[in-house]
Design a protein around this motif. Structure first.
Motif, mmCIF file in Angstrom:
data_model
loop_
_atom_site.group_PDB
_atom_site.id
_atom_site.type_symbol
_atom_site.label_atom_id
_atom_site.label_comp_id
_atom_site.label_asym_id
_atom_site.label_seq_id
_atom_site.Cartn_x
_atom_site.Cartn_y
_atom_site.Cartn_z
ATOM 1 N N CYS A 1 6.753 9.944 -18.406
ATOM 2 C CA CYS A 1 5.683 8.935 -18.377
ATOM 3 C C CYS A 1 5.580 8.426 -16.942
ATOM 4 N N GLN A 2 4.463 7.914 -16.646
ATOM 5 C CA GLN A 2 4.112 7.547 -15.264
ATOM 6 C C GLN A 2 4.817 6.221 -14.942
ATOM 7 N N THR A 3 5.925 6.256 -14.152
ATOM 8 C CA THR A 3 6.596 4.959 -13.887
ATOM 9 C C THR A 3 6.181 4.403 -12.533
ATOM 10 N N SER A 4 5.640 5.261 -11.640
ATOM 11 C CA SER A 4 5.424 4.730 -10.275
ATOM 12 C C SER A 4 4.083 4.004 -10.215
ATOM 13 N N GLU A 5 4.029 2.977 -9.378
ATOM 14 C CA GLU A 5 2.816 2.173 -9.199
ATOM 15 C C GLU A 5 2.418 2.240 -7.736
ATOM 16 N N VAL A 6 1.090 2.218 -7.537
ATOM 17 C CA VAL A 6 0.592 2.250 -6.147
ATOM 18 C C VAL A 6 -0.065 0.908 -5.855
ATOM 19 N N PHE A 7 0.288 0.303 -4.706
ATOM 20 C CA PHE A 7 -0.330 -0.984 -4.344
ATOM 21 C C PHE A 7 -1.119 -0.786 -3.063
ATOM 22 N N LYS A 8 -2.410 -1.085 -3.128
ATOM 23 C CA LYS A 8 -3.206 -1.058 -1.894
ATOM 24 C C LYS A 8 -3.290 -2.515 -1.422
ATOM 25 N N GLN A 9 -2.663 -2.801 -0.269
ATOM 26 C CA GLN A 9 -2.584 -4.223 0.137
ATOM 27 C C GLN A 9 -3.373 -4.420 1.413
ATOM 28 N N GLY A 10 -3.641 -5.712 1.672
ATOM 29 C CA GLY A 10 -4.319 -6.079 2.915
ATOM 30 C C GLY A 10 -5.799 -5.757 2.826
ATOM 31 N N TYR A 11 -6.400 -5.448 3.950
ATOM 32 C CA TYR A 11 -7.849 -5.310 4.061
ATOM 33 C C TYR A 11 -8.320 -4.064 3.297
ATOM 34 N N VAL A 12 -9.406 -4.220 2.521
ATOM 35 C CA VAL A 12 -9.937 -3.066 1.763
ATOM 36 C C VAL A 12 -10.994 -2.403 2.648
ATOM 37 N N VAL A 13 -10.651 -1.237 3.191
ATOM 38 C CA VAL A 13 -11.539 -0.568 4.161
ATOM 39 C C VAL A 13 -12.800 -0.092 3.444
ATOM 40 N N ASP A 14 -13.940 -0.347 4.092
ATOM 41 C CA ASP A 14 -15.209 0.065 3.477
ATOM 42 C C ASP A 14 -15.937 0.898 4.534
ATOM 43 N N GLN A 15 -15.946 2.206 4.323
ATOM 44 C CA GLN A 15 -16.425 3.118 5.366
ATOM 45 C C GLN A 15 -17.861 2.782 5.794
ATOM 46 N N THR A 16 -18.727 2.489 4.807
ATOM 47 C CA THR A 16 -20.145 2.221 5.184
ATOM 48 C C THR A 16 -20.176 1.001 6.109
ATOM 49 N N ALA A 17 -19.413 -0.027 5.799
ATOM 50 C CA ALA A 17 -19.460 -1.238 6.656
ATOM 51 C C ALA A 17 -18.982 -0.859 8.057
ATOM 52 N N GLU B 1 -10.641 -12.561 20.924
ATOM 53 C CA GLU B 1 -10.877 -11.460 21.855
ATOM 54 C C GLU B 1 -10.620 -10.135 21.122
ATOM 55 N N VAL B 2 -9.656 -10.067 20.175
ATOM 56 C CA VAL B 2 -9.420 -8.809 19.426
ATOM 57 C C VAL B 2 -9.320 -9.138 17.940
ATOM 58 N N PHE B 3 -10.052 -8.407 17.108
ATOM 59 C CA PHE B 3 -9.925 -8.557 15.638
ATOM 60 C C PHE B 3 -9.008 -7.460 15.104
ATOM 61 N N TYR B 4 -8.049 -7.820 14.257
ATOM 62 C CA TYR B 4 -7.199 -6.800 13.632
ATOM 63 C C TYR B 4 -7.461 -6.795 12.125
ATOM 64 N N TYR B 5 -7.851 -5.629 11.609
ATOM 65 C CA TYR B 5 -7.996 -5.480 10.139
ATOM 66 C C TYR B 5 -6.851 -4.582 9.673
ATOM 67 N N VAL B 6 -5.879 -5.169 8.942
ATOM 68 C CA VAL B 6 -4.654 -4.418 8.617
ATOM 69 C C VAL B 6 -4.666 -4.072 7.122
ATOM 70 N N SER B 7 -4.505 -2.775 6.792
ATOM 71 C CA SER B 7 -4.349 -2.433 5.354
ATOM 72 C C SER B 7 -3.114 -1.558 5.204
ATOM 73 N N GLN C 1 -0.115 2.810 6.652
ATOM 74 C CA GLN C 1 -0.565 1.520 7.236
ATOM 75 C C GLN C 1 -1.617 1.844 8.275
ATOM 76 N N SER C 2 -2.745 1.124 8.208
ATOM 77 C CA SER C 2 -3.748 1.361 9.261
ATOM 78 C C SER C 2 -4.151 0.009 9.816
ATOM 79 N N VAL C 3 -4.071 -0.114 11.140
ATOM 80 C CA VAL C 3 -4.483 -1.349 11.800
ATOM 81 C C VAL C 3 -5.757 -1.003 12.562
ATOM 82 N N LEU C 4 -6.864 -1.594 12.127
ATOM 83 C CA LEU C 4 -8.143 -1.343 12.802
ATOM 84 C C LEU C 4 -8.279 -2.444 13.849
ATOM 85 N N ALA C 5 -8.231 -2.074 15.137
ATOM 86 C CA ALA C 5 -8.317 -3.087 16.207
ATOM 87 C C ALA C 5 -9.712 -3.007 16.820
#
Lengths: 772, 139, 257
Positions: free
Chosen positions: B1-17, B46-52, B69-73
Motif C-alpha cells: 500500500c502507498q505509505t509515502s507522502e509528497v509535500f509541495k511546500q513554499g511558493y506554487v510555481v505557475d508557468q503562465t504567470a 531590490e531582489v525578490f526570492y520565490y522559494v518552493s 528546491q527551486s529559488v526563483l530570484a
C-alpha cells in the motif's frame, strides 16, 4: 454669576457657556462627608492656575460620576473659585444572597452589578433583581421570586441582601409535532435536544425549556430532513406555552415536510488546468438515483478538496451547483472545481501554551511558514493536537497577514493539567478486586514526554511498573520508551511466582491508520517460598517447570517482538464504523531460557446496522500459534484461552487439561500451541431509556478452540493430558454496558452451547474500572 | 500500500504567470502576476526570492526528505525594472551542521516539582530600592 | 453540595477603626515583613473608609504588599484600580511600575507564550512615557529591554526550529524579524549569523556574504562572526558587503543606533 453644571444620576450636562477659557486659583469642594476633598480634586481636569474650558467641566463631571461615589455633581465658578458641590451615594458595605440553593453565591455575584464598595443605587438594584430572575429561568425555574432588604451601617454605608425564593423546577410536560408523516413523533423527539421531563431529568437537565435551544432544535430538524431527501422541508412554527398552574411547558413544533427527492445526474467540471474531472469521479459519494442528502454533498466536497490539495493544488475550491426538477422530483448536482484565491501562511502564531513548549505543538504541523494555506493539513494538525490530550481546547483561526495574499495562522491552545494522581479500582472475576495507585504525567516538563509510576494488585497479585515514553525520539515521530516492572503472582496453586524485567519499545506510525511498534523484553522469573499447601494438587508440567527453574536459579526470557496495527475506527470508546486489526509476533531465545516464536492476530469490523436505532454490528476473528525453536516448550510458554476470548468459560477455561489418575480429577489447564476464535455481536441502546444515559445492551455469540499441546512426556509425570485435539467450544449470551460518569461498567451472562466436559465454565461476568 | 507522502511546500510555481514577467517588466507587474515573494533581499525590494520545495516522506514516522528546491530570484535595477531572473536549485545549496550554541534567554522554567504542586510560589521580589523609596515617601 | 448558609445582614455590623491607626499598623507589618497581615490592614481601610485619603495611600501600599508576596494578579488589579481612580496622583507612577513588575516576574521561558512579556513591555512603556521624570523610569527601561530580548529570543527559537528542518523561507523570515524589529537586543549577533547559515544553505552566496559583512562590521570580535567567517571560508568566500542589499542598510542603521 455662577455657571452651573447639574447632573443627576446619569450625567446629563446642561448647556454651559464660558465666554473663553477661564482661570480659577482655588477649587472648593462642598457636600462631601466621607469622600476626601483631594479625591474629588484628583478626578478633576481643572487645576488651580491653569486655564480650562467647557469640555474640561464636562470631563470632570463625567469622571466624578464614573467613580460611582456621587448621586449628584454640580460645578460652578464664583469669582476666582471653582465650587464643586457633590451629593454622596451611599456605599454598599456587604452584598449577601439568602435562600439560594441551586445557584451558588459565586454565580449570583457574577450576575449582579451591585458589589462591595460600589454605589447603592435603586436603578442598579432593580436591574440586579431582574438579572437574578433571568439566571433562575435559564436553569428551569421561571417562577423564582427575588426581593431586597437594606440595613444601614454607620459611616454612610449599607448592607444589601437579596432574599430569593427559588420555587421548584419548571418541567416540559409534552412535546408534540404537527405535520410530520415521513417520520414518527418518537423519532423526531430523539433528533431534538429539548426533551420531555422524565425521572432522570434532574440529572440530565435536558428538560429545561430555553428559547435558543428550541431555535437550535429547528436547525437539527432541518439537517435531519435534508439528509433524508426532503429538500423542501420547512419548520413553520415552534413555540412553548407555560401553564402557570402546573408550572409546566407544552412545546409544539409545526413542520411541512414537502416532497422527497433523489439525486438526478451527478457530474464534475474542472476549470483548473492539470485537474481532469474524471480522475475525481470515484470521490463522489452522491450516486444518481440515491436519496438526496445534504451531508453526502458536503462529504463529497471535502473528499475532492482533500484529494486535489494533496495533488499540489491547495488553492482549488469546489462549489456544488444543484438544479431541481420539480416534476419527477430529482436534484442533479454539478461540482465545479476552479482556482481559488492564492493565500500563503506568513506566520504560525502559537498562543496560550503556558506549559507545553512551542516546538511540541509546531512539530504536529506538516505545513510551515511560507507554505500555501492548505485546509487539509490544518485540519490534520488540529486532530493530532487534540489527540495529544494535553489541551482542554485547540482552536486554529486565521488572521489577515501583512499582504493581501498572506494569512497568519493563530493556534490558540489551553493547557490542561496533564499530571494525574490516579487511584483506580475494579473487579473482574479472573483476579477479583483490583486496585491501582499511579502518578502519571502525560506532558512531562511541557516536552510531551510521558512518565508513569504505578502500584497495583488484586487479592493474589502485586504489580509495580515505571514507564517513560519520548514521542519524538531523535526528532523522528518515533515513540521510544521503556517499562520496568516487577510482579508477584500467587494465582497458581501452591507457589508464588516472582517476575521482574524491562521492556524497551519503539513505536512508529507508518500512515495515518497503520502503526508499527517493536520491542525487546527481558524478564526473570523465580519462585520462592515454594511450599505446597496440602489441599491442592499441582499439575505435573507446572511442578516440573517450577522445579527446573528453582534448580537453575531462575528462568530468563529475552524476546524480540513487533506489532503491526491498523485502525480506522471512527470513535475509540464506542466505535460505529471501521476496522481495528493487529498482528503480533514474539521471538524468544537470544541465548535465554525460553525459545519459541509466538504469533497472535485479531481483527474486528464494526458496522452501523441501523442508524435510526443506533444498532451496531461487530464481527471479530482471532488466531494464535506458538512453536518451539529450541528444546520443547515449558507449560508456561503455551497459549491459554478463556474468559477474555470466549465468554461463558473461566480464565484458561478451555483447551488441553491435565488429569491426575490418583486424585481422579482434573488439576489444571495445560495450554495449547494453536487457537482460533470468532465473535459476532450486536449492540444497541437500552430501549425505553433515554440515550444520553449511556446504557447499551448487547447480544453475542462466541466460539473458540485451543489444541496442540507439546509438553514433553517427562514433564507429564503420572498425569494424563486430555482434550489435545481441535474441538470447537461455543457460547451465546447477552450483556449490558454502561458508560457511567465513574467509568465503564459491563456485565454479561453467557451460556456455553458446545463444550468439553472438563472445561471450566463461568456463566456470569462482571467488570468495572473507575479512575478518580 | 502507498505509505509515502509528497509535500509541495513554499511558493506554487505557475508557468503562465512566469512568462508574463520577462526581463524589463516592472516591479508592480511582478507583484501582480507572481504574488508576494517568499522573502525579499532588500529594504526597497531590490531582489525578490520565490522559494518552493518538494519533500517526500516514505513513512509517517520519518522526517520529510528535501528532494527538490527551486529559488526563483528576480533582480531589479535602480529604476525598479527586472534586470535578471535566476533560478537556484538544490544543488546550489550547501549541507553543513548548524552552530549548536545559542544565545541565553531568561524567563521562568518551573521545575517539575513546582509544576506538580502548581502553587504560585512567592518569589522574593528584589525591589529593595522600591521598598526604600516607599518608606521614604510613605509617612 | 451544601448551599451557602444564609447570613443575617443586620448582625453584619463591622467594627470601624480609625483610618490612620489601621494605616500605621499596615506599615509596621510591612516593615516587619508580615506581608499578609499588612495586606489585610490596608484592605480594611479600603472597606471601612472607602475613597478616603488614607484609602488612596493604602491601595498603593496594598499593591506593593501583594507584589512582594508574589500575588501578581491581585497586585495588578489593585494597582490598576488605583490608576483608574487617581490617574495623575504622585503615587500613580509607582502603581504603574508595580503593574510592570508584576508582569515582569511572570515572564515565562522562550518556548512558552510570551504575552506576559508583551504586557510587561506595555506597562513599562507607560511608566516611561506618562511619568518621564519619575524615579522608576531607569529600572523600567532596563526591564523593558529584558522583555524585548525575550520576544527576540522566541523568534530565534522558532527560527532555529525551522532551520533545522531545512524550511529556509520560514527560518529566514523569522531571523529577519529579529534584525528589523529587535536590533538592540543580545540576539542580534546570532540572528545575523543564522541568516548567513540560511542563505548559505539555500545557495544565495551574495546574501550570505552581506549578512556576514554586516555582522563583522558591527560586532567584529563576536564569536558568531568568527563562526560565520569560518563557514563562508569553506567555500572560499569572503564577507563582502554588497552595498545595495537590505542587510547592509540595516547594518548602517545598527551602527547609527
Amino acid at each position: 454669576a455662577g455657571i452651573v453644571v447639574t447632573g443627576a444620576g446619569v450625567a446629563t450636562l446642561a448647556g454651559v457657556t464660558i465666554a473663553e477659557a477661564a482661570v480659577v486659583n482655588r477649587v472648593e469642594v462642598r457636600g462631601n462627608s466621607r469622600v476626601d476633598a483631594s479625591t474629588v480634586r484628583g478626578n478633576l481636569t481643572i487645576k488651580p492656575g491653569a486655564s480650562f474650558t467647557n469640555n474640561d467641566i464636562d470631563e470632570s463631571v463625567k469622571r466624578l460620576f464614573s467613580t460611582g461615589l456621587f448621586s449628584d455633581v454640580q460645578i460652578s465658578v464664583s469669582g476666582s473659585t471653582l465650587v464643586v458641590t457633590v451629593a454622596e451615594n451611599q456605599i454598599i458595605n456587604q452584598v449577601v444572597f439568602n435562600g439560594n440553593k441551586k445557584l451558588k453565591d459565586v454565580a449570583l455575584k457574577g450576575v449582579v452589578q451591585s458589589r462591595q464598595l460600589g454605589p447603592y443605587n435603586d436603578q442598579i438594584i432593580q436591574a440586579d433583581v431582574q438579572a437574578i430572575r433571568d439566571a433562575y429561568a435559564a436553569i428551569g425555574r421561571s417562577d423564582a421570586v427575588v426581593n431586597t432588604r437594606v440595613v444601614p451601617v454607620e459611616g454612610g454605608r449599607v448592607n444589601l441582601a437579596f432574599e430569593i425564593n427559588e420555587g421548584d423546577r419548571t418541567k416540559i410536560s409534552t412535546i408534540n409535532f404537527v405535520g410530520n408523516q415521513a417520520f414518527g413523533d418518537g423519532r423526531l423527539a430523539d433528533v431534538i435536544s429539548t426533551k420531555r421531563s422524565n425521572m432522570l431529568s434532574f440529572l440530565t437537565r435536558k428538560d429545561v425549556y430555553d428559547e435558543d435551544k428550541l431555535r437550535a432544535d429547528e436547525e437539527l430538524l432541518r439537517r435531519f430532513y435534508y439528509n433524508r431527501g426532503y429538500a423542501d422541508f420547512r419548520v413553520i412554527s415552534s413555540f412553548a406555552e407555560l401553564d402557570e398552574a402546573s408550572n409546566e411547558y407544552v412545546v409544539t413544533i409545526t413542520v411541512e415536510e414537502g416532497e422527497r427527492y433523489v439525486f438526478g445526474d451527478v457530474s464534475i467540471e474542472s476549470t483548473v488546468p492539470g485537474i481532469d474531472s474524471d480522475s475525481l469521479r470515484n470521490m463522489i459519494e452522491t450516486r444518481s438515483g440515491a436519496v438526496y442528502s445534504a451531508e453526502k454533498v458536503e462529504d463529497t466536497i471535502l473528499a475532492i478538496s482533500d484529494h486535489v490539495a494533496t495533488q499540489g493544488y491547495p488553492f482549488a475550491t469546489i462549489t456544488p451547483r444543484g438544479d431541481r426538477d420539480f416534476t419527477n422530483r430529482t436534484i442533479s448536482v454539478t461540482y465545479l472545481v476552479d482556482e481559488g484565491t492564492r493565500a500563503y501562511v506568513e506566520r504560525i502564531e502559537i498562543r496560550g501554551n503556558t506549559r507545553t513548549r512551542d516546538y511540541v505543538i509546531r512539530r504536529e504541523f506538516d505545513l510551515s511558514e511560507g507554505d500555501a494555506f492548505n485546509q487539509v493539513l490544518v485540519r490534520r494538525a488540529k486532530k493530532r493536537l487534540e489527540k495529544l490530550n494535553f489541551f482542554s481546547s485547540v482552536d486554529i483561526t486565521t488572521q489577515p497577514g501583512s499582504q493581501p495574499d498572506r494569512v497568519i495562522l493563530v493556534v490558540d491552545v489551553k493547557d490542561q493539567p496533564t499530571g494525574e494522581f490516579g487511584v483506580g479500582g475494579g473487579y473482574s472475576n479472573n483476579d477479583g478486586f483490583t486496585a491501582t495507585v499511579d502518578i502519571t504525567e502525560r506532558n512531562f516538563l511541557g516536552r510531551g514526554q510521558f512518565i508513569r509510576a504505578s502500584v497495583g494488585g488484586g487479592n493474589d497479585s502485586r504489580e509495580y511498573t515505571v514507564s517513560f515514553t519520548e514521542p519524538y525520539f531523535l526528532g523522528y515521530r518515533l515513540a521510544a520508551g521503556f517499562d520496568v516492572f516487577k510482579k508477584t503472582d500467587r494465582s497458581y496453586t501452591g507457589f508464588e511466582e516472582d517476575t521482574q524485567g524491562i521492556n524497551l519499545r519503539i513505536g512508529a506510525p507508518i500512515t495515518e491508520n497503520l502503526y508499527l511498534s517493536t520491542a525487546f523484553k527481558y524478564s526473570e522469573t523465580s519462585y520462592n517460598d515454594y511450599v505446597l499447601n496440602s489441599a491442592t494438587i499441582p499439575s505435573a508440567p507446572e511442578l516440573a517447570a517450577v522445579s527446573r527453574t528453582v534448580a537453575n536459579g531462575g528462568h530468563q526470557i529475552g524476546a524480540l517482538s513487533y506489532t503491526l496495527s491498523y485502525n480506522t475506527l471512527d470513535d475509540q470508546k464506542l466505535p460505529r464504523e471501521g476496522i481495528s486489526a493487529r498482528i503480533t509476533q514474539e521471538y524468544a531465545g537470544l541465548g535465554f531460557d525460553s525459545e519459541y516464536l509466538k504469533t497472535t492476530a485479531k481483527a474486528s469490523y464494526f458496522h452501523m446496522l441501523s442508524e435510526q436505532a443506533d444498532m451496531i454490528g461487530q464481527v471479530t476473528v482471532g488466531a494464535g500459534n506458538v512453536v518451539a525453536t529450541g528444546d520443547d516448550l515449558r507449560v508456561f510458554d503455551h497459549l491459554f484461552v478463556g474468559q477474555e476470548t470466549i465468554r461463558g468459560f473461566d480464565t484458561r477455561g478451555i483447551g488441553p487439561r491435565m488429569y491426575d489418575p490418583v486424585a481422579a480429577r482434573y488439576v489444571g489447564a495445560a495450554g495449547g500451541t494453536t487457537y482460533f476464535n470468532g465473535t459476532v455481536e450486536v449492540s444497541a441502546p437500552m430501549p425505553a431509556l433515554s440515550r444520553d444515559l449511556g446504557l447499551r445492551f448487547n447480544v453475542f455469540a462466541d466460539a473458540a478452540t485451543l489444541y496442540g499441546n507439546e509438553i514433553s512426556t517427562a514433564d507429564k509425570g503420572g498425569q494424563r493430558l486430555d482434550g489435545n485435539d481441535m474441538e470447537w467450544r461455543a457460547s451465546v449470551g447477552f450483556g449490558i454496558t454502561w458508560a457511567s460518569p465513574f467509568g465503564p461498567l459491563r456485565v454479561y451472562y453467557a451460556e456455553p452451547v458446545a463444550k468439553q466436559d472438563f472445561d471450566e465454565v463461568k456463566k456470569f461476568g462482571f467488570g468495572a474500572s473507575t479512575r478518580f | 500500500c502507498q505509505t509515502s507522502e509528497v509535500f509541495k511546500q513554499g511558493y506554487v510555481v505557475d508557468q503562465t504567470a512566469l512568462d508574463l514577467t520577462p526581463v524589463g517588466s516592472s516591479r508592480e507587474q511582478v507583484l501582480l502576476s507572481l504574488g508576494t515573494p517568499s522573502t525579499t533581499a532588500t529594504f526597497d525590494n531590490e531582489v525578490f526570492y520565490y522559494v518552493s520545495q518538494k519533500r517526500v516522506r516514505s513513512a509517517m514516522f520519518l522526517k520529510p526528505r528535501l528532494v527538490e528546491q527551486s529559488v526563483l530570484a528576480v533582480y531589479f535595477d535602480e529604476e525598479g525594472t527586472v534586470k535578471q531572473i535566476a533560478n537556484y536549485t538544490l544543488q546550489d545549496g550547501r549541507v553543513f551542521d548548524m552552530i549548536s550554541r545559542t544565545t541565553p534567554t531568561g524567563g521562568l522554567d518551573k521545575s517539575f516539582l513546582a509544576q506538580m504542586l502548581a502553587g504560585a510560589g512567592s518569589q522574593e521580589a528584589t525591589g529593595a530600592a522600591v521598598a526604600r523609596s516607599i518608606f521614604g515617601g510613605g509617612q | 453540595c451544601q448551599s451557602d448558609q444564609d447570613i443575617d445582614i443586620t448582625a453584619y455590623a463591622q467594627s470601624v477603626e480609625p483610618a490612620d491607626v489601621l494605616y500605621n499598623q499596615g506599615l509596621a507589618n510591612l516593615q516587619a515583613g508580615q506581608l499578609t497581615e499588612a495586606s489585610r490592614k490596608f484592605e480594611a481601610i479600603d472597606k471601612q473608609h472607602p475613597y478616603s485619603e488614607f484609602a488612596r495611600k493604602a491601595m498603593v501600599m496594598n499593591a506593593f504588599a501583594n507584589y512582594r508576596q508574589g500575588q501578581y494578579t491581585e497586585a495588578i488589579n489593585t494597582a490598576s484600580r488605583y490608576l483608574s481612580l487617581y490617574p495623575n496622583d504622585e503615587d500613580a507612577a509607582y502603581a504603574q511600575y508595580i503593574v510592570g513588575l508584576s508582569y515582569y516576574r511572570q515572564i515565562p521561558e522562550v518556548t512558552r507564550d510570551q504575552r506576559t512579556s508583551q504586557r510587561a513591555i506595555a506597562a513599562f512603556t507607560e511608566v516611561i512615557e506618562r511619568y518621564p521624570d519619575s524615579e522608576y523610569v531607569e529600572d523600567s527601561q532596563a526591564k523593558l529591554r529584558y522583555a524585548r530580548d525575550q520576544l527576540a529570543g522566541k523568534e530565534m527559537q522558532v527560527g532555529r526550529y525551522y532551520l533545522e528542518r531545512k524550511e529556509y523561507v520560514a527560518a529566514a523570515n523569522r531571523f529577519r524579524q529579529v534584525v528589523e524589529t529587535y536590533p538592540n537586543t543580545r540576539q542580534i549577533e546570532e540572528a545575523l549569523a543564522r541568516l548567513v547559515e540560511t542563505y548559505y544553505a539555500m545557495g544565495l552566496e551574495s546574501e550570505a556574504q552581506t549578512a556576514a559583512a554586516v555582522l563583522g562590521h558591527n560586532y567584529p570580535d563576536s564569536q558568531w562572526y568568527a563562526d560565520s567567517y569560518k563557514l563562508l571560508k569553506t567555500k572560499g568566500l569572503e564577507p563582502r558587503e554588497n552595498k545595495g542589499s537590505w542587510i547592509s542598510r540595516a547594518g548602517a542603521r545598527l551602527v547609527g543606533a
